[in-house]
Design an enzyme around this catalytic site. Structure first.
Site, mmCIF file in Angstrom:
data_model
loop_
_atom_site.group_PDB
_atom_site.id
_atom_site.type_symbol
_atom_site.label_atom_id
_atom_site.label_comp_id
_atom_site.label_asym_id
_atom_site.label_seq_id
_atom_site.Cartn_x
_atom_site.Cartn_y
_atom_site.Cartn_z
ATOM 1 N N HIS A 166 -88.104 -87.200 48.338
ATOM 2 C CA HIS A 166 -87.825 -85.792 48.643
ATOM 3 C C HIS A 166 -86.456 -85.343 48.124
ATOM 4 O O HIS A 166 -86.205 -84.134 48.056
ATOM 5 C CB HIS A 166 -87.883 -85.542 50.147
ATOM 6 C CG HIS A 166 -89.250 -85.642 50.732
ATOM 7 N ND1 HIS A 166 -90.332 -84.965 50.217
ATOM 8 C CD2 HIS A 166 -89.718 -86.347 51.798
ATOM 9 C CE1 HIS A 166 -91.413 -85.244 50.937
ATOM 10 N NE2 HIS A 166 -91.064 -86.079 51.890
ATOM 11 N N ASP A 189 -97.485 -91.254 48.692
ATOM 12 C CA ASP A 189 -97.022 -90.826 50.005
ATOM 13 C C ASP A 189 -97.817 -89.591 50.422
ATOM 14 O O ASP A 189 -98.205 -88.780 49.572
ATOM 15 C CB ASP A 189 -95.536 -90.506 49.940
ATOM 16 C CG ASP A 189 -94.902 -90.260 51.295
ATOM 17 O OD1 ASP A 189 -94.233 -91.166 51.803
ATOM 18 O OD2 ASP A 189 -95.064 -89.141 51.841
ATOM 19 N N HIS A 204 -96.813 -87.000 51.835
ATOM 20 C CA HIS A 204 -96.040 -85.789 51.575
ATOM 21 C C HIS A 204 -95.756 -85.676 50.072
ATOM 22 O O HIS A 204 -95.521 -86.679 49.398
ATOM 23 C CB HIS A 204 -94.717 -85.818 52.337
ATOM 24 C CG HIS A 204 -94.867 -85.969 53.813
ATOM 25 N ND1 HIS A 204 -94.853 -87.200 54.442
ATOM 26 C CD2 HIS A 204 -95.059 -85.033 54.779
ATOM 27 C CE1 HIS A 204 -95.019 -87.018 55.749
ATOM 28 N NE2 HIS A 204 -95.154 -85.719 55.977
ATOM 29 N N ASP A 239 -97.815 -93.182 54.969
ATOM 30 C CA ASP A 239 -98.035 -92.228 56.046
ATOM 31 C C ASP A 239 -99.339 -91.459 55.914
ATOM 32 O O ASP A 239 -99.610 -90.558 56.708
ATOM 33 C CB ASP A 239 -96.851 -91.274 56.181
ATOM 34 C CG ASP A 239 -96.229 -90.873 54.859
ATOM 35 O OD1 ASP A 239 -96.806 -91.195 53.803
ATOM 36 O OD2 ASP A 239 -95.158 -90.243 54.865
#
Length: 288
Positions: free
Chosen positions: A75, A112, A114, A199
């Site tokens: 991120h 991931d 996200h 995740d």
């Protein structure tokens, strides 16, 4: 890791701001991202570890590698810390491979749950990196639409593959098998890197996808098969994963798959994959 390697992704002024913030005691950089007095040093070690793994891979010391790093990195934008991330470990490693280790093309797969917005942004106008992200949408950070495909010389070199909440193994595998891997095969990378977040596991509290530990093994088998076909190394860096039991079992399954010889499981493309194929085929020979 040299300062030059880090500054190739994050400007010196940003790195210095994180150092000062951390060494002054830390605090909240944003509602999700907290730094302590030791965070700057930890983040340096995380980015350095990804670079060290990449050096080992490209210098022939290993065919596969895995970095269990914290803090994660995907991120982190060049001048913004966010999503628990201070420095973008995998972007720094990829840039180091291109600038100092002889690589000409790097494929990054981000699985991931996200969107890897930081990595996306670092290489958005570059033809040296093919970046593919599979991620739940809508979900933090709110980016990663299918239409976000790169800019300028890098148009087509960013592949965003959003999936809806509740998506299970076959949805993820279909996108890898029929979109990400064929595009990467045509790209002909010298190095394959994985932003390996876990995740998307069904037990993870921060998202709503339905993968199991074995699902990540299947994803890893697709990546390893591509690496074997190309005769290039593959390395993964740890990103998200917030249920400790699910994280542990998923990492173990991924490591076994990367080190094994089992072939990947094939699935039929679904409607979501067919829409992605239609879009990505503007630039790459994808699909069935």
């Amino acid at each position: 890791m040299t300062a030059a390697a880090l500054h190739a992704v994050h400007p010196e002024s940003y790195v210095e701001s994180i150092r000062r913030f951390s060494e002054s005691g830390g605090g909240a950089l944003d509602p999700d991202t907290v730094a302590s007095a030791g965070s700057f040093r930890a983040a340096l070690h995380a980015a350095g570890g990804a670079c060290a793994m990449t050096e080992a891979l490209l210098e022939g010391e290993a065919a596969t590698g895995f970095c269990g790093l914290r803090p994660p990195g995907h991120h982190a934008e060049p001048e913004v810390a966010m999503g628990f991330c201070l420095f973008n470990n995998i972007a720094v490693a990829a840039r180091h491979a291109l600038d100092s280790l002889g690589a000409k093309r790097v494929f990054i797969l981000d699985w991931d749950v996200h969107h890897g917005n930081g990595t996306n942004d670092v290489f958005y106008a570059s033809r040296e990196v093919l970046f593919a992200s599979i991620h739940q949408f809508p979900l933090y950070p709110g980016t990663g639409h299918l239409a976000e495909s790169g800019a300028g010389d890098g148009e087509g070199y960013t592949i965003n593959l959003p999936v809806p909440p509740g998506s299970g193994e076959d949805v993820w595998l279909s996108l890898v098998e029929h979109v990400a891997v064929p595009a990467a095969r045509a790209f002909e990378p010298d190095l394959i890197l994985v932003s390996a977040g876990f995740d998307a596991h069904r037990d993870d509290p921060l998202a709503q996808c339905r993968l199991e530990a074995g699902s990540f093994a299947e994803l890893a088998r697709h990546v390893r098969a591509l690496a074997s076909e190309r005769g290039v190394p593959v390395g993964a860096t740890l990103e998200g994963g917030y249920d400790l039991a699910a994280l542990a079992s998923s990492v173990a399954a991924t490591l076994e798959a990367l080190a094994g010889n089992d072939g990947p499981r094939s699935v039929e493309p679904d409607a979501l994959t067919r829409r992605a194929v239609e879009h990505v085929s503007r630039w790459w020979p994808v699909g069935v």
